[in-house]
Design a protein around this motif. Structure first.
Motif, short mmCIF file in Angstrom:
data_model
loop_
_atom_site.label_atom_id
_atom_site.label_comp_id
_atom_site.label_asym_id
_atom_site.label_seq_id
_atom_site.Cartn_x
_atom_site.Cartn_y
_atom_site.Cartn_z
N HIS A 1 0.83 -1.21 0.00
CA HIS A 1 0.00 0.00 0.00
C HIS A 1 0.87 1.26 0.00
O HIS A 1 0.60 2.21 -0.74
CB HIS A 1 -0.94 -0.03 1.21
N GLU B 1 3.94 1.59 -1.11
CA GLU B 1 4.59 1.71 -2.41
C GLU B 1 3.64 2.27 -3.46
O GLU B 1 4.02 3.09 -4.29
CB GLU B 1 5.15 0.36 -2.87
N ILE B 2 2.40 1.82 -3.42
CA ILE B 2 1.39 2.34 -4.37
C ILE B 2 1.17 3.82 -4.12
O ILE B 2 1.14 4.62 -5.06
CB ILE B 2 0.07 1.54 -4.24
N ALA C 1 3.97 6.08 -5.43
CA ALA C 1 4.19 6.10 -6.88
C ALA C 1 3.81 7.47 -7.44
O ALA C 1 2.85 8.10 -7.00
CB ALA C 1 3.37 5.00 -7.54
N VAL D 1 0.02 3.01 -11.61
CA VAL D 1 0.71 1.80 -11.14
C VAL D 1 0.16 0.56 -11.84
O VAL D 1 -1.05 0.41 -11.99
CB VAL D 1 0.54 1.65 -9.61
N LEU E 1 0.77 -3.57 -11.25
CA LEU E 1 1.34 -4.55 -10.33
C LEU E 1 1.66 -5.85 -11.06
O LEU E 1 0.88 -6.29 -11.91
CB LEU E 1 0.35 -4.83 -9.20
N SER F 1 -5.90 -4.78 -2.71
CA SER F 1 -6.92 -4.17 -3.57
C SER F 1 -8.21 -3.89 -2.81
O SER F 1 -8.93 -2.94 -3.14
CB SER F 1 -7.21 -5.05 -4.78
N THR G 1 -7.62 4.53 -6.16
CA THR G 1 -6.30 3.97 -6.38
C THR G 1 -5.65 4.44 -7.68
O THR G 1 -6.33 4.76 -8.64
CB THR G 1 -6.37 2.43 -6.36
N LYS G 2 -4.34 4.43 -7.65
CA LYS G 2 -3.54 4.71 -8.84
C LYS G 2 -3.33 3.44 -9.65
O LYS G 2 -2.78 3.48 -10.73
CB LYS G 2 -2.16 5.22 -8.44
N VAL G 3 -3.73 2.29 -9.09
CA VAL G 3 -3.48 1.02 -9.76
C VAL G 3 -4.37 0.91 -11.00
O VAL G 3 -5.59 1.00 -10.90
CB VAL G 3 -3.71 -0.18 -8.81
#
Length: 183
Positions: free
Chosen positions: A54, A56-57, A60, A64, A66, A80, A86-88
Protein backbone atom coordinates in the motif's frame (compact mmCIF):
# COMPACT_ATOMS: atom_id res chain seq x y z
CA UNK A 1 -0.37 2.32 -21.84
CA UNK A 2 3.40 2.14 -22.28
CA UNK A 3 5.59 0.85 -19.47
CA UNK A 4 7.40 4.20 -19.52
CA UNK A 5 4.14 5.87 -18.45
CA UNK A 6 3.61 3.68 -15.38
CA UNK A 7 5.33 2.65 -12.18
CA UNK A 8 5.64 -1.13 -12.50
CA UNK A 9 5.63 -2.57 -8.97
CA UNK A 10 6.94 -6.11 -8.88
CA UNK A 11 5.51 -8.14 -5.98
CA UNK A 12 7.46 -11.38 -5.37
CA UNK A 13 6.31 -14.35 -3.37
CA UNK A 14 7.69 -16.25 -0.40
CA UNK A 15 11.49 -16.02 -0.26
CA UNK A 16 11.63 -13.23 -2.90
CA UNK A 17 12.60 -13.73 -6.55
CA UNK A 18 16.16 -14.98 -6.68
CA UNK A 19 18.83 -14.54 -9.35
CA UNK A 20 17.60 -15.48 -12.81
CA UNK A 21 13.90 -15.31 -11.89
CA UNK A 22 11.76 -13.72 -14.58
CA UNK A 23 10.63 -10.97 -12.16
CA UNK A 24 14.25 -10.00 -11.51
CA UNK A 25 14.99 -9.99 -15.25
CA UNK A 26 11.94 -7.83 -15.94
CA UNK A 27 13.00 -5.36 -13.21
CA UNK A 28 16.37 -5.06 -14.94
CA UNK A 29 14.83 -4.55 -18.41
CA UNK A 30 11.87 -2.27 -17.64
CA UNK A 31 13.19 1.17 -16.67
CA UNK A 32 10.14 2.07 -14.56
CA UNK A 33 9.98 -1.25 -12.69
CA UNK A 34 11.01 -1.81 -9.11
CA UNK A 35 10.51 -4.46 -6.45
CA UNK A 36 8.20 -4.06 -3.49
CA UNK A 37 10.68 -5.04 -0.76
CA UNK A 38 9.25 -6.77 2.29
CA UNK A 39 10.96 -6.82 5.70
CA UNK A 40 10.59 -10.58 6.07
CA UNK A 41 10.44 -12.74 2.95
CA UNK A 42 10.43 -16.08 4.76
CA UNK A 43 7.93 -15.53 7.62
CA UNK A 44 5.35 -13.21 6.10
CA UNK A 45 2.40 -11.59 7.82
CA UNK A 46 -0.49 -10.47 5.68
CA UNK A 47 -0.75 -7.10 7.43
CA UNK A 48 2.93 -6.25 6.93
CA UNK A 49 3.00 -7.31 3.29
CA UNK A 50 -0.20 -5.42 2.46
CA UNK A 51 0.94 -2.31 4.35
CA UNK A 52 4.27 -2.28 2.49
CA UNK A 53 2.51 -2.72 -0.85
CA UNK A 54 0.00 0.00 0.00
CA UNK A 55 2.81 2.44 0.86
CA UNK A 56 4.59 1.71 -2.41
CA UNK A 57 1.39 2.34 -4.37
CA UNK A 58 0.78 5.62 -2.55
CA UNK A 59 4.37 6.79 -3.14
CA UNK A 60 4.19 6.10 -6.88
CA UNK A 61 4.31 9.20 -9.04
CA UNK A 62 2.66 7.65 -12.10
CA UNK A 63 -0.18 5.19 -12.66
CA UNK A 64 0.71 1.80 -11.14
CA UNK A 65 0.75 -1.65 -12.71
CA UNK A 66 1.34 -4.55 -10.33
CA UNK A 67 3.22 -7.72 -11.30
CA UNK A 68 2.70 -10.45 -8.72
CA UNK A 69 4.10 -13.96 -8.51
CA UNK A 70 3.07 -16.73 -6.12
CA UNK A 71 2.37 -15.30 -2.63
CA UNK A 72 2.60 -11.83 -4.15
CA UNK A 73 -0.77 -12.54 -5.80
CA UNK A 74 -2.80 -12.85 -2.57
CA UNK A 75 -0.91 -9.82 -1.22
CA UNK A 76 -2.16 -7.84 -4.23
CA UNK A 77 -5.70 -9.21 -3.79
CA UNK A 78 -5.74 -8.23 -0.10
CA UNK A 79 -4.33 -4.76 -0.85
CA UNK A 80 -6.92 -4.17 -3.57
CA UNK A 81 -9.72 -4.47 -1.02
CA UNK A 82 -8.23 -1.57 0.95
CA UNK A 83 -7.71 0.81 -1.95
CA UNK A 84 -10.65 3.17 -2.23
CA UNK A 85 -9.25 5.61 -4.78
CA UNK A 86 -6.30 3.97 -6.38
CA UNK A 87 -3.54 4.71 -8.84
CA UNK A 88 -3.48 1.02 -9.76
CA UNK A 89 -4.46 0.59 -13.39
CA UNK A 90 -3.87 -3.17 -13.77
CA UNK A 91 -2.33 -6.30 -12.25
CA UNK A 92 -0.50 -9.20 -13.86
CA UNK A 93 -0.98 -12.19 -11.52
CA UNK A 94 1.20 -15.28 -12.01
CA UNK A 95 1.04 -18.71 -10.36
CA UNK A 96 -1.17 -17.93 -7.36
CA UNK A 97 -0.81 -20.48 -4.56
CA UNK A 98 -3.95 -22.10 -3.21
CA UNK A 99 -3.20 -21.27 0.42
CA UNK A 100 -6.62 -22.49 1.57
CA UNK A 101 -6.79 -26.00 0.10
CA UNK A 102 -3.59 -27.24 -1.54
CA UNK A 103 -1.59 -29.67 0.63
CA UNK A 104 1.82 -28.70 -0.82
CA UNK A 105 1.64 -25.00 0.02
CA UNK A 106 4.30 -24.04 2.60
CA UNK A 107 3.06 -23.49 6.15
CA UNK A 108 4.51 -19.96 6.10
CA UNK A 109 1.67 -18.93 3.75
CA UNK A 110 -1.00 -19.54 6.44
CA UNK A 111 -1.48 -15.81 7.24
CA UNK A 112 -2.84 -15.39 3.69
CA UNK A 113 -5.75 -17.82 4.12
CA UNK A 114 -9.42 -16.88 3.70
CA UNK A 115 -8.92 -13.83 1.51
CA UNK A 116 -11.82 -12.03 -0.10
CA UNK A 117 -13.04 -13.38 -3.41
CA UNK A 118 -14.47 -9.98 -4.39
CA UNK A 119 -13.58 -8.64 -7.84
CA UNK A 120 -10.42 -6.57 -8.07
CA UNK A 121 -10.89 -2.84 -8.55
CA UNK A 122 -8.73 -2.78 -11.70
CA UNK A 123 -8.22 -4.92 -14.81
CA UNK A 124 -6.10 -8.01 -14.32
CA UNK A 125 -4.75 -11.09 -16.02
CA UNK A 126 -4.12 -14.33 -14.13
CA UNK A 127 -1.60 -16.75 -15.63
CA UNK A 128 -1.58 -20.31 -14.32
CA UNK A 129 0.30 -23.49 -15.05
CA UNK A 130 -1.51 -26.76 -15.63
CA UNK A 131 0.96 -28.55 -13.34
CA UNK A 132 1.68 -25.99 -10.64
CA UNK A 133 2.73 -27.82 -7.47
CA UNK A 134 0.82 -25.29 -5.30
CA UNK A 135 -2.45 -24.76 -7.17
CA UNK A 136 -4.65 -26.78 -9.50
CA UNK A 137 -5.67 -25.19 -12.76
CA UNK A 138 -9.31 -25.49 -11.65
CA UNK A 139 -8.64 -23.42 -8.51
CA UNK A 140 -6.69 -20.87 -10.52
CA UNK A 141 -9.67 -20.56 -12.89
CA UNK A 142 -11.94 -20.08 -9.88
CA UNK A 143 -9.66 -17.31 -8.55
CA UNK A 144 -9.67 -15.60 -11.96
CA UNK A 145 -13.46 -15.79 -12.15
CA UNK A 146 -13.94 -14.36 -8.65
CA UNK A 147 -11.40 -11.57 -9.12
CA UNK A 148 -12.69 -10.66 -12.61
CA UNK A 149 -9.32 -11.50 -14.17
CA UNK A 150 -8.64 -12.59 -17.72
CA UNK A 151 -7.44 -16.18 -17.41
CA UNK A 152 -4.58 -17.73 -19.33
CA UNK A 153 -3.34 -21.32 -18.96
CA UNK A 154 0.35 -21.25 -19.79
CA UNK A 155 0.66 -25.03 -20.17
CA UNK A 156 2.85 -27.33 -18.09
CA UNK A 157 5.09 -24.67 -16.55
CA UNK A 158 5.41 -25.80 -12.92
CA UNK A 159 5.34 -22.81 -10.57
CA UNK A 160 6.63 -20.50 -13.33
CA UNK A 161 9.89 -19.79 -11.54
CA UNK A 162 13.58 -20.60 -11.94
CA UNK A 163 13.11 -24.07 -10.42
CA UNK A 164 10.71 -24.91 -13.25
CA UNK A 165 13.10 -23.46 -15.86
CA UNK A 166 11.57 -20.02 -16.31
CA UNK A 167 14.27 -17.41 -16.18
CA UNK A 168 13.56 -14.90 -18.94
CA UNK A 169 10.01 -16.19 -19.68
CA UNK A 170 9.44 -14.27 -22.96
CA UNK A 171 5.91 -15.68 -23.32
CA UNK A 172 5.00 -14.00 -20.04
CA UNK A 173 6.39 -10.71 -21.23
CA UNK A 174 4.17 -10.97 -24.32
CA UNK A 175 1.11 -11.58 -22.11
CA UNK A 176 2.10 -8.62 -19.93
CA UNK A 177 2.41 -6.46 -23.05
CA UNK A 178 -1.13 -7.44 -24.07
CA UNK A 179 -2.42 -6.40 -20.64
CA UNK A 180 -0.56 -3.07 -20.91
CA UNK A 181 -2.09 -2.40 -24.34
CA UNK A 182 -5.60 -2.72 -22.83
CA UNK A 183 -5.13 0.07 -20.28
Amino acid sequence: MKTADADILIVPGLGHSGPGHWQRRWAEKIRTARFVEQDDWDNPTLEDWVETLHKEIMMATRPVVLVGHSLGVPAIVAASQRLADTKVKAAFLVAPPDVDEHPNVPEATAPFKNLSRDPLRFPSMLVASSNDPYCTVERAAEFASCWGSDFHIAGEMGHINTESGHGPWPEGLLMFTRLMSRI
